[in-house]
Design a protein around this motif. Structure first.
Motif, short mmCIF file in Angstrom:
data_model
loop_
_atom_site.label_atom_id
_atom_site.label_comp_id
_atom_site.label_asym_id
_atom_site.label_seq_id
_atom_site.Cartn_x
_atom_site.Cartn_y
_atom_site.Cartn_z
N LEU A 2 -0.28 -11.34 -3.99
CA LEU A 2 0.28 -12.85 -3.76
C LEU A 2 -0.72 -13.37 -2.50
O LEU A 2 -0.48 -14.55 -2.36
N SER A 3 -1.71 -12.72 -2.11
CA SER A 3 -2.54 -13.21 -0.96
C SER A 3 -3.70 -12.73 -1.05
O SER A 3 -4.09 -11.37 -1.99
N GLY A 4 -4.64 -13.06 -0.57
CA GLY A 4 -6.20 -12.70 -0.48
C GLY A 4 -6.93 -12.44 -1.98
O GLY A 4 -6.44 -13.51 -2.70
N ASP A 5 -7.59 -11.55 -2.14
CA ASP A 5 -8.35 -11.44 -3.48
C ASP A 5 -6.95 -11.12 -4.68
O ASP A 5 -6.36 -10.02 -4.53
N LEU A 6 -6.95 -12.04 -5.59
CA LEU A 6 -5.81 -11.71 -6.17
C LEU A 6 -6.04 -10.87 -7.62
O LEU A 6 -5.32 -10.63 -8.28
N ALA A 7 -7.46 -10.49 -7.34
CA ALA A 7 -7.90 -9.34 -8.48
C ALA A 7 -7.82 -8.01 -7.70
O ALA A 7 -8.18 -7.05 -8.42
N GLY A 8 -7.23 -8.00 -6.60
CA GLY A 8 -7.35 -6.81 -5.87
C GLY A 8 -6.12 -6.08 -6.18
O GLY A 8 -5.25 -6.29 -7.25
N PRO A 9 -5.86 -4.87 -5.57
CA PRO A 9 -4.96 -3.78 -6.01
C PRO A 9 -3.61 -4.14 -5.55
O PRO A 9 -3.42 -4.96 -4.52
N ASN A 10 -2.62 -3.67 -6.53
CA ASN A 10 -1.13 -3.96 -5.95
C ASN A 10 -0.24 -2.91 -6.82
O ASN A 10 -0.28 -2.91 -7.86
N LEU A 11 0.27 -2.00 -6.02
CA LEU A 11 1.16 -1.00 -6.15
C LEU A 11 2.51 -1.19 -7.22
O LEU A 11 3.07 -2.46 -6.67
N GLU A 12 2.63 -0.88 -8.22
CA GLU A 12 3.95 -1.20 -9.01
C GLU A 12 4.99 -0.72 -8.11
O GLU A 12 5.17 0.25 -7.79
N GLY A 13 6.20 -1.75 -8.20
CA GLY A 13 7.45 -1.52 -7.25
C GLY A 13 8.22 -0.34 -7.48
O GLY A 13 8.56 0.17 -6.49
N TRP A 14 8.71 -0.19 -8.74
CA TRP A 14 9.69 0.63 -9.08
C TRP A 14 9.38 2.09 -9.18
O TRP A 14 9.99 2.98 -8.64
N THR A 15 7.99 2.32 -9.58
CA THR A 15 7.53 3.71 -9.35
C THR A 15 7.38 4.15 -8.03
O THR A 15 7.54 5.28 -7.45
N THR A 16 6.53 3.20 -7.18
CA THR A 16 6.71 3.33 -5.89
C THR A 16 7.99 3.75 -5.08
O THR A 16 8.24 4.61 -4.32
N LEU A 17 8.73 2.65 -5.61
CA LEU A 17 10.10 2.88 -4.74
C LEU A 17 10.80 4.45 -5.07
O LEU A 17 11.39 5.14 -4.14
N ALA A 18 10.46 5.00 -6.43
CA ALA A 18 11.03 6.29 -6.42
C ALA A 18 10.42 7.14 -5.61
O ALA A 18 11.04 8.09 -5.00
N ALA A 19 9.20 7.09 -5.54
CA ALA A 19 8.34 7.99 -4.75
C ALA A 19 8.75 8.01 -3.24
O ALA A 19 9.03 8.93 -2.53
N LEU A 20 8.83 6.95 -2.70
CA LEU A 20 9.51 6.42 -1.29
C LEU A 20 10.88 7.01 -1.24
O LEU A 20 11.15 7.54 -0.05
N ALA A 21 11.74 6.74 -2.15
CA ALA A 21 13.04 7.45 -1.80
C ALA A 21 13.03 9.07 -1.92
O ALA A 21 13.88 9.40 -1.02
N GLN A 22 12.23 9.56 -2.54
CA GLN A 22 12.02 11.16 -2.51
C GLN A 22 11.39 11.23 -0.98
O GLN A 22 11.80 12.77 -0.54
N ALA A 23 10.54 10.55 -0.46
CA ALA A 23 9.65 10.94 0.64
C ALA A 23 10.70 10.67 2.08
O ALA A 23 10.38 11.08 2.92
#
Length: 283
Positions: free
Chosen positions: A42-63
């Motif tokens: 939503l900021s900077g280079d709009l063609a840049g990387p952005n990690l998907e929210g829910w798969t990331t959330l599952a991994a962060l929940a485990q971490a």
């Protein structure tokens, strides 16, 4: 006052975001941590990387082990509500009951156009949202759910395993629409999140929420009210934290319950100690 952090999954790496959340888990002043649900930055280079929210959330929940975890907020337009309910139940199991289920109607035209996801007109979008939230609650709460709406239809549908939190993980609804959004908050939510400039902008929204709660017979005290405060990454850290504390003071005086500190994009775990020390006397 209660506090949380939020890290934006844009223009960053999995390792950096994971390390910040794992470090935040060690500071009791932070009760929850949040990411967002977007596919493009939503900021900077709009063609840049952005990690998907829910798969990331599952991994962060485990971490992590203690801190509550959530997505601020999930766009209902992106996933069928039954799919989202199953995702939420699974993340709640993974986290051992630490999920905050953040949802909103969705708004990002660019992402929808790029992926061929329909973005209905506002009225239909909120009709779909209301049906989606009601259907998810049924799936998360009940052994079997049958739901017949204009847009969502469930027939003896199951969601197993059930989430750890019963009857369902707390629902946070995000947004500031005075009738549809705040009406949905009054009916369904345990928490309401809104992004506003200051307490002067927040006050009339809270007053409207009280009216919406009265319309459905809900006690507004049952709803946690949260706002976001940005930690400016373009100024020295001490100055950025001081400015954020000024905003926190204003929202505290206004009656906000939870402040979500939006960390700078390049934040590392080192920012958390001075931030936690500054917030601890206010918690």
């Amino acid at each position: 006052m209660r506090f949380a952090i939020k890290t934006r999954p844009e223009h960053t790496t999995w390792e950096r975001m994971r390390d910040v959340w794992v470090a935040a888990d060690e500071f009791d002043v932070f009760e929850s941590a949040w990411n967002w649900d977007h596919f493009y930055p939503l900021s900077g280079d709009l063609a840049g990387p952005n990690l998907e929210g829910w798969t990331t959330l599952a991994a962060l929940a485990q971490a992590t082990r203690r801190i509550r975890v959530g997505c601020q907020v999930t766009g209902m337009i992106y996933r069928h509500p039954a799919v989202l309910a199953n995702m939420a139940a699974t993340v709640d199991v993974i986290s051992n009951g630490r999920l905050e289920l953040g949802v909103g109607a969705g708004w990002n035209q660019q992402e929808c156009d790029a992926y061929g996801i329909p973005l209905p007109p506002l009225r239909e979008r909120f009709d779909r949202f209301d049906e989606g939230v009601e259907a998810m609650i049924g799936l998360l709460r009940d052994p079997v759910t049958t739901f017949k709406g204009s847009y969502v239809a469930l027939t003896e549908a199951r969601c197993e395993p059930k989430p750890v939190q019963r009857p369902h993980p707390p629902i946070t609804i995000g947004g500031k629409g005075p009738r549809r959004t705040l009406g949905a908050v009054a009916r369904w939510a345990q928490a309401w999140n809104v992004i506003v400039a200051d307490a002067d902008e927040w006050h009339p929204l809270k007053e409207t929420l009280v009216v919406r709660c009265a319309e459905v017979g809900r006690d507004p005290a049952e709803i946690t009210c949260s706002v976001n405060v940005r930690i400016d990454g373009d100024v020295p850290q001490e100055e950025a934290i001081s400015a954020a504390l000024d905003q926190v003071a204003g929202f505290t005086a206004a009656g906000v319950d939870l402040i979500v500190l939006n960390l700078p994009l390049d934040a590392t775990p080192e920012i958390l100690r001075p931030l936690a020390d500054a917030l601890a006397p206010l918690s």
